[in-house]
Design a protein around this motif. Structure first.
Motif, mmCIF file in Angstrom:
data_model
loop_
_atom_site.group_PDB
_atom_site.id
_atom_site.type_symbol
_atom_site.label_atom_id
_atom_site.label_comp_id
_atom_site.label_asym_id
_atom_site.label_seq_id
_atom_site.Cartn_x
_atom_site.Cartn_y
_atom_site.Cartn_z
ATOM 1 N N LYS A 1 0.831 -1.195 0.000
ATOM 2 C CA LYS A 1 0.000 0.000 0.000
ATOM 3 C C LYS A 1 0.871 1.252 0.000
ATOM 4 C CE LYS A 1 -3.947 -2.022 2.448
ATOM 5 N NZ LYS A 1 -4.855 -1.878 3.620
ATOM 6 N N ASN A 2 0.329 2.306 -0.624
ATOM 7 C CA ASN A 2 0.949 3.640 -0.599
ATOM 8 C C ASN A 2 2.325 3.683 -1.249
ATOM 9 O OD1 ASN A 2 -1.283 4.696 0.780
ATOM 10 N ND2 ASN A 2 -0.428 4.111 2.753
ATOM 11 N N ALA A 3 2.566 2.811 -2.223
ATOM 12 C CA ALA A 3 3.809 2.908 -2.997
ATOM 13 C C ALA A 3 3.650 3.997 -4.046
ATOM 14 C CB ALA A 3 4.123 1.570 -3.662
ATOM 15 N N HIS A 4 4.736 4.698 -4.353
ATOM 16 C CA HIS A 4 4.658 5.734 -5.382
ATOM 17 C C HIS A 4 5.226 5.196 -6.693
ATOM 18 C CE1 HIS A 4 8.696 6.337 -3.562
ATOM 19 N NE2 HIS A 4 9.067 6.598 -4.808
ATOM 20 N N CYS A 5 4.584 5.563 -7.777
ATOM 21 C CA CYS A 5 4.981 5.079 -9.100
ATOM 22 C C CYS A 5 6.226 5.826 -9.559
ATOM 23 C CB CYS A 5 3.839 5.284 -10.093
ATOM 24 S SG CYS A 5 4.209 4.703 -11.754
ATOM 25 N N ASP A 6 7.298 5.081 -9.848
ATOM 26 C CA ASP A 6 8.536 5.700 -10.335
ATOM 27 C C ASP A 6 9.116 4.890 -11.492
ATOM 28 O OD1 ASP A 6 9.309 3.476 -8.947
ATOM 29 O OD2 ASP A 6 10.767 4.492 -7.656
ATOM 30 N N VAL A 7 8.233 4.305 -12.282
ATOM 31 C CA VAL A 7 8.665 3.487 -13.412
ATOM 32 C C VAL A 7 8.210 4.146 -14.713
ATOM 33 C CG1 VAL A 7 8.588 1.365 -12.060
ATOM 34 C CG2 VAL A 7 6.571 2.080 -13.355
ATOM 35 N N GLY A 8 8.850 3.768 -15.818
ATOM 36 C CA GLY A 8 8.470 4.307 -17.114
ATOM 37 C C GLY A 8 8.659 5.813 -17.163
ATOM 38 N N LEU A 9 7.672 6.513 -17.658
ATOM 39 C CA LEU A 9 7.748 7.976 -17.746
ATOM 40 C C LEU A 9 7.801 8.630 -16.376
ATOM 41 C CD1 LEU A 9 5.147 8.583 -20.617
ATOM 42 C CD2 LEU A 9 7.646 8.617 -20.785
ATOM 43 N N TRP A 10 7.304 7.935 -15.362
ATOM 44 C CA TRP A 10 7.298 8.474 -14.001
ATOM 45 C C TRP A 10 8.688 8.499 -13.389
ATOM 46 C CZ3 TRP A 10 2.601 10.283 -12.160
ATOM 47 C CH2 TRP A 10 1.511 9.979 -12.978
ATOM 48 N N ARG A 11 9.645 7.893 -14.050
ATOM 49 C CA ARG A 11 11.042 7.992 -13.603
ATOM 50 C C ARG A 11 11.632 9.354 -13.961
ATOM 51 N NH1 ARG A 11 16.197 6.498 -15.829
ATOM 52 N NH2 ARG A 11 17.657 5.903 -14.163
ATOM 53 N N TYR A 12 11.075 9.994 -14.957
ATOM 54 C CA TYR A 12 11.631 11.248 -15.476
ATOM 55 C C TYR A 12 10.809 12.478 -15.088
ATOM 56 C CZ TYR A 12 14.054 7.796 -18.252
ATOM 57 O OH TYR A 12 14.804 6.710 -18.643
ATOM 58 N N SER A 13 9.601 12.270 -14.636
ATOM 59 C CA SER A 13 8.742 13.356 -14.171
ATOM 60 C C SER A 13 7.794 12.798 -13.128
ATOM 61 C CB SER A 13 7.940 13.947 -15.344
ATOM 62 O OG SER A 13 6.919 14.809 -14.869
ATOM 63 N N ARG A 14 7.536 13.573 -12.075
ATOM 64 C CA ARG A 14 6.598 13.116 -11.060
ATOM 65 C C ARG A 14 5.144 13.214 -11.542
ATOM 66 N NH1 ARG A 14 9.847 16.627 -7.796
ATOM 67 N NH2 ARG A 14 8.056 17.871 -7.088
ATOM 68 N N HIS A 15 4.932 13.944 -12.618
ATOM 69 C CA HIS A 15 3.582 14.102 -13.159
ATOM 70 C C HIS A 15 3.642 14.146 -14.688
ATOM 71 C CE1 HIS A 15 2.079 14.929 -9.105
ATOM 72 N NE2 HIS A 15 3.167 15.683 -8.960
ATOM 73 N N PRO A 16 4.082 13.068 -15.332
ATOM 74 C CA PRO A 16 4.174 13.089 -16.793
ATOM 75 C C PRO A 16 2.817 13.189 -17.479
ATOM 76 C CG PRO A 16 4.535 10.866 -15.952
ATOM 77 C CD PRO A 16 4.515 11.778 -14.759
ATOM 78 N N ASN A 17 1.766 12.699 -16.824
ATOM 79 C CA ASN A 17 0.426 12.831 -17.419
ATOM 80 C C ASN A 17 -0.003 14.292 -17.494
ATOM 81 O OD1 ASN A 17 0.353 12.871 -14.612
ATOM 82 N ND2 ASN A 17 -1.647 11.889 -14.475
ATOM 83 N N TYR A 18 0.325 15.068 -16.445
ATOM 84 C CA TYR A 18 -0.005 16.493 -16.474
ATOM 85 C C TYR A 18 0.835 17.223 -17.520
ATOM 86 C CZ TYR A 18 -2.457 15.770 -12.033
ATOM 87 O OH TYR A 18 -3.323 15.340 -11.055
#
Length: 307
Positions: free
Chosen positions: A205-222
């Motif tokens: 629980k409560n793990a933060h995503c830091d894989v794929g595009l999330w390795r390069y930006s904390r909010h790549p979707n935004y």
């Protein structure tokens, strides 16, 4: 009185863009049709539910459906023989429809039975300012409807008013950037969803995503969503030039400034208002290691993470 003044000042740029479109468009009929459609949509889908439940989260249903509605109006009321009208209508319909469907799925699964964290964070802001919560709730909900009537409809209205045949190289470049940005955003959303599913399966629980595009930006979707709007601004510049050539000297610079304002507004929304800042406020509190993730990883613009 201070709260009322702040609300009125915040709405002035949106009203100014609406007035600019009224005087700059050769035929403002679509502008007014959209204003009426957005008013009806927001009253029924966002304002009345917000008044009844005290929750602002219904904006997340109304505003993307409003974007899809803009696209639908362009397709129905625009020049059917103009390829530009068809393309910009479809772009709005696809982008707004995608987010609107996601919001409706969330509503069906009960996600709107409690306030979404980003709007809970708004309440913290209102409390710090000493504002009346109900008045702020209704004003900020209505403001999103006003944005859909003005600044967020700007590219669609400009391009639908451009009678030039065919698409210019700059428009094609803007549309290509729009597609790339939308794919980027979708990849980021998919990666986060799959990461969350893996963590739930593993009982973490409560793990933060830091894989794929999330390795390069904390909010790549935004970031991807912001680039979608920048692409719309880019593809609107040829329409600004056409409208400027057929009108007074002030028309072109003011319309170009309105497009720049649209980009600035979306950046502020996605990084400060309801995007990154509220999300990170709660992530730091509940996700172990998130502060270190913040130190290593860019908040918005993708870049190589720090060691």
């Amino acid at each position: 009185m201070h709260q009322l003044r702040a609300h009125l000042l915040a709405s002035l740029p949106l009203v100014a863009v609406f007035v600019l479109l009224q005087v700059a468009l050769p035929d403002p009929t679509l502008l007014w049709v959209n204003a009426l459609a957005q008013a009806l949509l927001f009253v029924g889908v966002a304002l009345l539910p917000a008044w009844r439940t005290g929750r602002m989260s219904y904006v997340d249903i109304a505003w993307p459906l409003g974007l899809a509605l803009i696209g639908l109006q362009v397709l129905l009321l625009g020049d059917p023989s103009n390829l530009r009208t068809l393309v910009i209508g479809l772009l709005y319909l696809i982008a707004g429809g995608r987010m609107g469907v996601m919001a409706l799925v969330g509503w069906r699964h009960g996600h709107f039975q409690r306030e979404l964290p980003r709007y809970e964070y708004q309440r913290l802001r209102w409390q710090r300012r000493g504002w009346n919560e109900r008045a702020a709730l209704l004003f900020e909900t209505a403001s999103q409807g006003l944005a859909n009537m003005s600044v967020l409809a700007l590219p669609a209205l400009l391009q639908a008013a451009n009678p030039a045949p065919g698409l210019s190289a700059l428009e094609l470049a803007g549309h290509a950037l729009w597609l790339a940005a939308l794919v980027f955003e979708n990849v980021a959303d998919t990666q986060k969803a799959r990461f969350g599913a893996r963590m739930r399966s593993a009982g973490q629980k409560n793990a933060h995503c830091d894989v794929g595009l999330w390795r390069y930006s904390r909010h790549p979707n935004y970031f991807g969503e912001w680039m979608v709007w920048n692409a719309l601004a880019l593809s609107s510049l040829p329409s600004v030039l056409v409208l400027a050539a057929a009108g007074p000297v002030w028309r072109g610079p003011l319309l170009a400034a309105a497009l720049a304002y649209m980009s600035w507004v979306m950046y502020g929304v996605l990084t400060h208002y309801s995007g990154a800042k509220p999300a990170e406020h709660y992530s730091v509190l509940k996700r172990p290691g998130y502060a270190e993730y913040q130190r290593r990883t860019s908040m918005f613009f993708p870049r190589r993470p720090l060691d």
